[in-house]
Motif scaffolding. Sequence first.
Motif, PDB file in Angstrom:
ATOM      1  N   ALA A 382       0.832  -1.208   0.000  1.00 49.09           N
ATOM      2  CA  ALA A 382       0.000   0.000   0.000  1.00 49.09           C
ATOM      3  C   ALA A 382       0.865   1.255   0.000  1.00 49.09           C
ATOM      4  O   ALA A 382       1.890   1.331   0.678  1.00 49.09           O
ATOM      5  N   LYS A 383       0.399   2.250  -0.749  1.00 43.22           N
ATOM      6  CA  LYS A 383       1.074   3.548  -0.825  1.00 43.22           C
ATOM      7  C   LYS A 383       0.160   4.617  -0.223  1.00 43.22           C
ATOM      8  O   LYS A 383      -1.020   4.375   0.025  1.00 43.22           O
ATOM      9  N   ALA A 384       0.720   5.807  -0.036  1.00 45.88           N
ATOM     10  CA  ALA A 384      -0.092   6.929   0.446  1.00 45.88           C
ATOM     11  C   ALA A 384      -1.246   7.155  -0.531  1.00 45.88           C
ATOM     12  O   ALA A 384      -1.055   7.175  -1.746  1.00 45.88           O
ATOM     13  N   GLY A 385      -2.438   7.302   0.017  1.00 45.49           N
ATOM     14  CA  GLY A 385      -3.630   7.482  -0.815  1.00 45.49           C
ATOM     15  C   GLY A 385      -4.410   6.199  -1.064  1.00 45.49           C
ATOM     16  O   GLY A 385      -5.496   6.229  -1.647  1.00 45.49           O
ATOM     17  N   ASP A 386      -3.843   5.059  -0.594  1.00 41.93           N
ATOM     18  CA  ASP A 386      -4.520   3.770  -0.801  1.00 41.93           C
ATOM     19  C   ASP A 386      -5.385   3.402   0.398  1.00 41.93           C
ATOM     20  O   ASP A 386      -5.304   4.021   1.469  1.00 41.93           O
ATOM     21  N   LEU A 387      -6.205   2.386   0.199  1.00 39.12           N
ATOM     22  CA  LEU A 387      -7.043   1.825   1.264  1.00 39.12           C
ATOM     23  C   LEU A 387      -6.718   0.345   1.365  1.00 39.12           C
ATOM     24  O   LEU A 387      -6.730  -0.377   0.358  1.00 39.12           O
ATOM     25  N   ILE A 388      -6.394  -0.133   2.573  1.00 40.78           N
ATOM     26  CA  ILE A 388      -6.142  -1.552   2.780  1.00 40.78           C
ATOM     27  C   ILE A 388      -7.434  -2.205   3.268  1.00 40.78           C
ATOM     28  O   ILE A 388      -8.042  -1.742   4.245  1.00 40.78           O
ATOM     29  N   CYS A 389      -7.864  -3.265   2.571  1.00 39.91           N
ATOM     30  CA  CYS A 389      -9.040  -4.045   2.984  1.00 39.91           C
ATOM     31  C   CYS A 389      -8.567  -5.403   3.461  1.00 39.91           C
ATOM     32  O   CYS A 389      -7.834  -6.097   2.741  1.00 39.91           O
ATOM     33  N   ILE A 390      -8.988  -5.790   4.668  1.00 35.53           N
ATOM     34  CA  ILE A 390      -8.489  -7.017   5.295  1.00 35.53           C
ATOM     35  C   ILE A 390      -9.654  -7.918   5.677  1.00 35.53           C
ATOM     36  O   ILE A 390     -10.642  -7.463   6.280  1.00 35.53           O
ATOM     37  N   LEU A 391      -9.535  -9.199   5.328  1.00 40.37           N
ATOM     38  CA  LEU A 391     -10.498 -10.219   5.727  1.00 40.37           C
ATOM     39  C   LEU A 391      -9.769 -11.299   6.507  1.00 40.37           C
ATOM     40  O   LEU A 391      -8.556 -11.474   6.373  1.00 40.37           O
ATOM     41  N   SER A 392     -10.515 -12.055   7.300  1.00 39.65           N
ATOM     42  CA  SER A 392      -9.907 -13.134   8.080  1.00 39.65           C
ATOM     43  C   SER A 392     -10.901 -14.269   8.246  1.00 39.65           C
ATOM     44  O   SER A 392     -12.113 -14.079   8.108  1.00 39.65           O
ATOM     45  N   GLY A 393     -10.368 -15.456   8.535  1.00 39.50           N
ATOM     46  CA  GLY A 393     -11.223 -16.626   8.724  1.00 39.50           C
ATOM     47  C   GLY A 393     -10.533 -17.883   8.253  1.00 39.50           C
ATOM     48  O   GLY A 393      -9.302 -17.962   8.225  1.00 39.50           O
ATOM     49  N   LYS A 394     -11.298 -18.907   7.860  1.00 42.60           N
ATOM     50  CA  LYS A 394     -10.750 -20.138   7.297  1.00 42.60           C
ATOM     51  C   LYS A 394     -10.024 -19.816   5.999  1.00 42.60           C
ATOM     52  O   LYS A 394     -10.540 -19.082   5.149  1.00 42.60           O
ATOM     53  N   ALA A 395      -8.834 -20.392   5.825  1.00 42.20           N
ATOM     54  CA  ALA A 395      -7.960 -19.982   4.725  1.00 42.20           C
ATOM     55  C   ALA A 395      -8.633 -20.085   3.368  1.00 42.20           C
ATOM     56  O   ALA A 395      -8.632 -19.122   2.587  1.00 42.20           O
ATOM     57  N   ASN A 396      -9.196 -21.229   3.054  1.00 48.65           N
ATOM     58  CA  ASN A 396      -9.775 -21.413   1.721  1.00 48.65           C
ATOM     59  C   ASN A 396     -10.947 -20.470   1.484  1.00 48.65           C
ATOM     60  O   ASN A 396     -11.098 -19.909   0.397  1.00 48.65           O
ATOM     61  N   LYS A 397     -11.769 -20.297   2.493  1.00 40.69           N
ATOM     62  CA  LYS A 397     -12.925 -19.407   2.349  1.00 40.69           C
ATOM     63  C   LYS A 397     -12.506 -17.958   2.186  1.00 40.69           C
ATOM     64  O   LYS A 397     -13.006 -17.226   1.335  1.00 40.69           O
ATOM     65  N   VAL A 398     -11.585 -17.522   3.037  1.00 40.37           N
ATOM     66  CA  VAL A 398     -11.236 -16.107   3.042  1.00 40.37           C
ATOM     67  C   VAL A 398     -10.496 -15.720   1.755  1.00 40.37           C
ATOM     68  O   VAL A 398     -10.648 -14.589   1.264  1.00 40.37           O
ATOM     69  N   ARG A 399      -9.739 -16.648   1.185  1.00 42.42           N
ATOM     70  CA  ARG A 399      -9.084 -16.345  -0.092  1.00 42.42           C
ATOM     71  C   ARG A 399     -10.121 -16.098  -1.184  1.00 42.42           C
ATOM     72  O   ARG A 399     -10.001 -15.170  -1.981  1.00 42.42           O
ATOM     73  N   GLY A 400     -11.143 -16.940  -1.222  1.00 44.19           N
ATOM     74  CA  GLY A 400     -12.209 -16.752  -2.208  1.00 44.19           C
ATOM     75  C   GLY A 400     -12.970 -15.456  -1.995  1.00 44.19           C
ATOM     76  O   GLY A 400     -13.330 -14.760  -2.950  1.00 44.19           O
ATOM     77  N   GLN A 401     -13.199 -15.103  -0.721  1.00 45.15           N
ATOM     78  CA  GLN A 401     -13.930 -13.875  -0.407  1.00 45.15           C
ATOM     79  C   GLN A 401     -13.127 -12.639  -0.810  1.00 45.15           C
ATOM     80  O   GLN A 401     -13.664 -11.703  -1.421  1.00 45.15           O
ATOM     81  N   LEU A 402     -11.826 -12.652  -0.512  1.00 50.08           N
ATOM     82  CA  LEU A 402     -11.001 -11.496  -0.851  1.00 50.08           C
ATOM     83  C   LEU A 402     -10.794 -11.404  -2.362  1.00 50.08           C
ATOM     84  O   LEU A 402     -10.721 -10.312  -2.924  1.00 50.08           O
ATOM     85  N   SER A 403     -10.747 -12.556  -3.020  1.00 50.20           N
ATOM     86  CA  SER A 403     -10.638 -12.551  -4.476  1.00 50.20           C
ATOM     87  C   SER A 403     -11.864 -11.888  -5.104  1.00 50.20           C
ATOM     88  O   SER A 403     -11.742 -11.084  -6.031  1.00 50.20           O
ATOM     89  N   ALA A 404     -13.051 -12.232  -4.593  1.00 49.76           N
ATOM     90  CA  ALA A 404     -14.280 -11.619  -5.105  1.00 49.76           C
ATOM     91  C   ALA A 404     -14.284 -10.110  -4.853  1.00 49.76           C
ATOM     92  O   ALA A 404     -14.688  -9.326  -5.719  1.00 49.76           O
ATOM     93  N   LEU A 405     -13.817  -9.686  -3.674  1.00 49.77           N
ATOM     94  CA  LEU A 405     -13.746  -8.259  -3.356  1.00 49.77           C
ATOM     95  C   LEU A 405     -12.747  -7.550  -4.275  1.00 49.77           C
ATOM     96  O   LEU A 405     -13.012  -6.446  -4.768  1.00 49.77           O
ATOM     97  N   ARG A 406     -11.622  -8.193  -4.519  1.00 55.05           N
ATOM     98  CA  ARG A 406     -10.607  -7.621  -5.411  1.00 55.05           C
ATOM     99  C   ARG A 406     -11.190  -7.358  -6.799  1.00 55.05           C
ATOM    100  O   ARG A 406     -10.992  -6.287  -7.382  1.00 55.05           O
ATOM    101  N   MET A 407     -11.929  -8.327  -7.339  1.00 54.15           N
ATOM    102  CA  MET A 407     -12.507  -8.168  -8.666  1.00 54.15           C
ATOM    103  C   MET A 407     -13.589  -7.090  -8.670  1.00 54.15           C
ATOM    104  O   MET A 407     -13.703  -6.297  -9.612  1.00 54.15           O
ATOM    105  N   GLU A 408     -14.377  -7.028  -7.610  1.00 57.64           N
ATOM    106  CA  GLU A 408     -15.436  -6.019  -7.525  1.00 57.64           C
ATOM    107  C   GLU A 408     -14.833  -4.610  -7.460  1.00 57.64           C
ATOM    108  O   GLU A 408     -15.300  -3.688  -8.151  1.00 57.64           O
ATOM    109  N   LEU A 409     -13.797  -4.448  -6.664  1.00 56.93           N
ATOM    110  CA  LEU A 409     -13.157  -3.138  -6.551  1.00 56.93           C
ATOM    111  C   LEU A 409     -12.488  -2.742  -7.864  1.00 56.93           C
ATOM    112  O   LEU A 409     -12.534  -1.579  -8.282  1.00 56.93           O
TER     113      LEU A 409
END
Length: 582
Positions: A382-409
């Motif tokens: 992350a650089k100045a001006g960015d927003l960090i989005c963090i998820l947590s939980g079961k590894a396989n689930k949270v990777r899929g959730q963050l992947s979906a968020l990444r594509m949406e953003l």
Amino acid sequence: MYRTHTCGALNSAHLSEQVTLSGWVQRIRNKGFMIWIDLRDRYGITQLIFDEERTDKAVFEQAKTLSREDVIQIQGTVIKREAVNANIPTGEIEILVTALTLLNHSEVPPFTIEDNTDGGEDLRMKYRYLDIRRTPVRENLIFRHKVGMMVRNYLSAQGFIEVETPVLIKSTPEGARDFVVPSRMNAGEFYALPQSPQTFKQLLMVGGLDKYFQIVKCFRDEDLRADRQPEFTQIDCEMSFVEQEDIIQTFEGLAKHLLKELKGLEFGAFPRMTYAEAMKTYGNDKPDIRFGMKFGELNDLAQHRDFKVFNEAELVVGIAVPGANSYTRKEIDALVEWVKRPQIGASGLVYVKCNEDGTFKSSVDKFYSEDDLKAWAERTGAKAGDLICILSGKANKVRGQLSALRMELAERLGLRNPDVYAPLWVVDFPLLEWNEEENRFFAMHHPFTSPKPEDIPLLDTDPGAVRANAYDLVLNGNEVGGGSIRIFDRELQAKMFALLGFTPDQAQAQFGFLMNAFRYGAPPHGGLAFGFDRLVALLGGQETIRDFIAFPKNNSGRDVMIDAPSPIDEVQLKELNIQLAN
């Protein structure tokens, strides 16, 4: 003859010529003393003019009776157009009509046959034959034809032979659900429609054809999406005496050829990424690498404070969203609600704003120091001006959730530019995946995929760790092709079937024809299949495949135009020995 020229062919070089045109009435402009009609066919539009002074009175009166989408034939003289239309090839001329024949009258269409129509998708699917008259749909189908011809010509030049394989085959338990077809002549028995020609193309290699391809219809009775249909088309290919590198080079060459010829883009060697790296870095096995937002795993940086949510998580992982520090609290709350939707399934979202002055503001400030947040920023890039989005939980689930968020953003930020193409090979997939419900392994691709040679000993000790000799071609976050080196050794194939839970008798009943073929000198072989519908759509700058299929099904798998599927007659059911449950 119905026409001497098409409606897109005439220009100022044809002035004073006598011509005959046929087509559909696109638009009518009646000024009382003069009528202009745009005549349309597949090739373009030509303006017709009916002049009260220069046109025969009967013809002029007949022109007044025409309506949109009437099919007509005209004869006339090519003349110079007073108001040139530079947007169409025929814009310098018009036809002074001398004779008019109404070939077929049209009722008022249910939507306007224009590039930008007033018809919704359901209505256009019901009257798809009218929708095809619209330029965007027609051009998509012509584009599909063009891609198909390029594929055929390229593969033929590389020594591939196109061979048709059967459509009525045997049902198999692996993979997606089959569409089944009852046999009238063999009571109580069923064919299946092929999910792919997999075993047949392997048999063609046993038969010595060496290089095979087919642009082929396949069928899967599975849940549908915008980029999935119950019937779809594959560019199906197989080669003998090859290793993984041979296949990657061959079909990377095809992809480069299409990108160059259709989009004017030239590429060096496509990048490659292992399945493990793709999952760790992007959370899925078909990452869109047109933009960043790579995952940063934060367990070691976030699980040392008194924040229970992170401490109890198997994985804490975040992404840096470029320039999103400007998001308001309302916009961030909307993101939280987005990830909590049932389709995503996250329990919440932690955010960190990276301020322009180098400071940080987060939703967990009371648990973490400025130095902690700075370390998170470094880990996620992350650089100045960015927003960090963090998820947590079961590894396989949270990777899929963050992947979906990444594509949406990325979609919201305009980072998924359809004019930018980023191909990628993903390799070294797991050979098997464990199903908790059924307590057994399933083939991640199909039962005929070969293990990596160096991993074969693990089949006896740790089958879940075995890597497949498999590869996928990804384009802009979409899997467009996938394949593998096949098992060609009878004993190894039998071991694979056993790992998948088949008894020897079951394996013989389902796949005995292939096992028997392996008795007679099967060559080393492998192949790949492109999803033709998806490939065409992406090359056409879209991700929804329906607009590139002449008569697609809707999201429920229905053809609303012909009303299929539909019940069949009792007599047919009786002939097929089928009795429906009450």
